[in-house]
Design an enzyme around this catalytic site. Structure first.
Site: not given
Length: 720
Positions: A146, A149, A297, A537
């Protein structure tokens, strides 16, 4: 200017002393620094200085003059050439949107999990997570990581797939050769979504333990953390992630309808089955899976919007009456009008209303009229200058919403602005917003300004897309990018061994081309540092909406001034009733406002300084511009050679006509009148000229609470 055409507008000198005519032309930057230009500057200056210092040596044959310029012809050339070298240019270059499109799609190849294909273009990646699903007896390889990571989260991956598909459906015809790569990006995701929905009544929604993964800094190729598989079923419902998965499969079925009909039918059939499961077993997946998905999430906004979202895409893909009836029946029950200005992996309300409104605007579905009203309200909530508690703009002009990874809001809302602009344009409609009206052109322009901010038109003068332009983030929060590649460092890099790379001040060794990072904070500041993951990120759902704006925006000149504050928007006559292409006052109306007239007559440097500060959005101080103007006026008698540049900038920002003649002729012949007209023009657009740019920004934002950023470390949980 990042990835611009290599040209910029500049003032070039024509004619002869004593009158110099300035004309805006396209100029190659390399010419500015060639030996001949420098020679002319030096020669003109050396000719001028001795005469200035020793006026008694002036030739007796020279004509008398009451101005320095009349006495010393060389000063005109010297000053003009110095301006050519040092004055900020008027921009007429645009961004290379095709290059941005190519790179935004290439990014997804760097996020791939599983066995990489032979045509893989991101060469620093290798096969990874080849045993995903082994613990439950299923092949769950593939899909996308995603973000920075090594976890495969099903909820944001499905949303990414839906947005990529929507972009292809609406804008694929403009993608050119990149269309095939965009389709490949969708198929890489749908192949995985088909795997996780193979078992009826079950959806595998996550692979990998987020806590153990986030406590390590290692390449996906080296992963030795737990690859736990999480699922939802009848006893552990997850209508949100299942509804989004159904939407993704349905949207993708449209993409492949003519390309691979059999594959398209498979996607649609699976979407129908998954949606039925989501609707039958209602509940939020974060309630079923708890800490496995929260706070990473976690579904904060409930599952109702995903059910409507899934039904909307199934209606679009299948044209079955049952989904239309489902939407109409459940519109109120599932809160279709809630939080209308939200759109992202957790909240689909604005997207639902825009998607369904297309049918209303095309005259096909009056029974969806309420969705059209909701979509109009959403558009009005985004308009600069219209107060809304959930939408703010940074001083540099970026949409800002509280929470982490702000660029996800920027790209997704820009996508909706552009999509709705197209729908309105085809229907020949506008959006009424109280006393104002938003045209399709305005919506497209608002979207373009956000994309241009991402590509470099911002206070940091930095592209927030890695690999685009000359200056972009170098230390993004991304494991694969920040650690040496397997090719460069074949030996295994363990969980904690990667910490030294995480903490290193050096740039990432692998440039993750196309990655759009979380972006700057509310003050437009950006820490190019891995520990600041909310800013540095990249994520798949930030990039997913971006190909559409990169193709749907016309490649037209885009102002290079980064500092466009949307509180005072470009072309704001769309909002405040200004007539397109018209000045609010005439050139010779200077006496209509005695205060401005007197100020300009006695202190023109103050009038000009205030104009320059507002036009340059605070990057040039009033005192600095006024001093330069005053110096030029006193030394040369031609302050107009500087002030006319700002008339051109002002006209570009507000699309005003070059009237009654060339900008520099206007200033040379009617300097005071021109300054009064420009001053009044800015006042008519809502500026208080006496308090400067920052004062106007503070006045506009007064009372708005601005969150601050913190500096987490990579071991912490990544709540997005």
């Amino acid at each position: 200017m990042p990835n611009g055409p290599g040209q910029a507008c500049f003032a070039s000198v024509y004619g002869f002393y004593p009158v110099m005519f300035f004309h805006v032309v396209e100029f190659n930057w390399s010419i500015l620094w060639n030996p001949m230009t420098l020679f002319l500057v030096i020669k003109s200056t050396t000719e001028f200085l001795p005469t200035l210092l020793h006026p008694q040596q002036e030739s007796k044959m020279a004509p008398k003059s009451h101005s320095l310029l009349g006495s010393f012809p060389a000063i005109g050339v010297a000053v003009s050439l110095l301006l050519l070298l040092f004055v900020n240019p008027i921009s007429c270059g645009g961004h290379d949107y095709q290059d941005a499109l190519r790179k935004s799609i290439l990014f997804f190849e760097g996020q791939r999990s599983g066995r990489l294909p032979p045509d893989q273009r991101v060469k620093w990646r290798r096969d990874s997570a080849m045993h995903d699903g082994f613990s439950v007896g299923k092949d769950l390889t593939g899909g996308y990581y995603d973000a920075g990571d090594n976890i495969k989260f099903g909820f944001p991956m499905a949303f990414t797939t839906t947005l990529l598909s929507w972009g292809i459906i609406d804008f694929g015809r403009n993608m050119g050769p990149e269309l095939k790569n965009a389709v490949k990006a969708v198929k890489w995701a749908t192949d995985y979504l088909l795997k996780v929905t193979t078992v009826p009544g079950v959806v595998f929604v996550q692979v990998g333990d987020a806590y153990s993964d986030h406590n390590c800094w290692e390449r996906p190729e080296d992963m030795d953390t737990i690859r736990t598989v999480y699922k939802i079923d009848g006893s552990h419902p997850g209508s949100d992630v299942a509804g989004e998965t159904a939407a993704a499969l349905a949207a993708a079925s449209i993409v492949f309808r003519s390309r691979e009909p059999a594959y398209s039918r498979l996607l649609l059939d699976r979407a129908v089955r998954v949606f039925e499961f989501a609707d039958t077993h209602r509940g939020a997946y974060s309630s079923s899976l708890h800490s496995a998905v929260c706070p990473f999430y976690c579904d904060v906004n409930g599952y109702q919007d995903e059910l409507l979202w899934g039904a909307a895409w199934l209606h679009k893909a299948s044209r079955r009456r049952q989904y239309r009836e489902y939407i109409v029946k459940n519109e109120v029950v599932l809160h279709a009008g809630d939080t209308i200005n939200e759109f992202g992996w957790d909240n689909k309300h604005a997207g639902i209303n825009v998607l369904i409104s297309k049918e209303v605007l095309m005259g096909k579905a009056d029974y969806f009229e309420s969705f059209k009203r909701n979509a109009d309200d959403f558009i009005c909530s985004l308009l600069p200058g219209i107060s809304h508690p959930q939408v703010h703009y940074s001083p540099g002009g970026l949409i800002f919403k509280a929470g982490g990874s702000n660029m996800q809001h920027v790209t997704s809302l820009s996508f909706l602005l552009l999509a709705y602009s197209n729908y309105l344009s085809h229907a020949n409609k506008v959006v009424p917003c109280g006393e104002t009206t938003a045209s399709p052109a305005l919506l497209k322009q608002l979207a373009q300004r956000q994309v241009d901010y991402i590509l470099g038109d911002n206070p940091m003068r930095m592209s927030y897309m890695v690999g685009y332009g000359e200056r972009y983030p170098q230390r993004i929060h991304h494991r694969g990018s920040s650690l040496p590649s397997v090719q460069a460092h074949p030996a295994h890099i363990g969980c904690k061994a990667g910490s030294r790379y995480f903490l290193s001040p050096n740039p990432n060794p692998n440039v993750h081309v196309g990655a759009v990072v979380g972006g700057p904070n509310v003050s437009d500041a950006f820490p190019d540092s891995r520990p600041f993951f909310q800013e540095s990120e990249p994520t798949t759902y930030i990039n997913a909406p971006l190909p559409a704006p990169a193709t749907g925006i016309p490649v037209s000149p885009s102002p290079q001034y980064y500092n466009e504050n949307p509180q005072f928007p470009l072309h704001d006559h769309h909002l405040h009733g200004h007539q397109d292409g018209a000045w609010s006052s005439g050139l010779f109306d200077c006496c209509s406002d005695c205060k401005i007239c007197c100020l300009t007559f006695w202190c023109p440097c103050i009038t000009f300084g205030r104009i320059a500060e507002i036009v340059d959005k605070g990057t040039t101080a009033c005192a600095t511009s006024g001093a330069i103007f005053g110096l030029l006026a006193s030394l040369t008698g031609c302050g107009c050679i500087y002030s006319c540049l700002y008339r051109s900038k002002l006209r570009q920002q507000y699309m005003l006509p070059e009237s009654p003649c060339n900008d520099c002729l206007v200033h040379c012949c009617c300097e005071a009148c021109a300054l009064c007209q420009e001053y009044k023009e800015l006042e008519s657009r809502g500026f208080d000229m006496s308090i400067g740019w920052q004062g106007n920004v503070e006045r506009q934002n007064r009372g708005v609470a601005m969150p601050t950023s913190t500096a987490p470390v990579f071991e912490g949980a990544m709540s997005r």
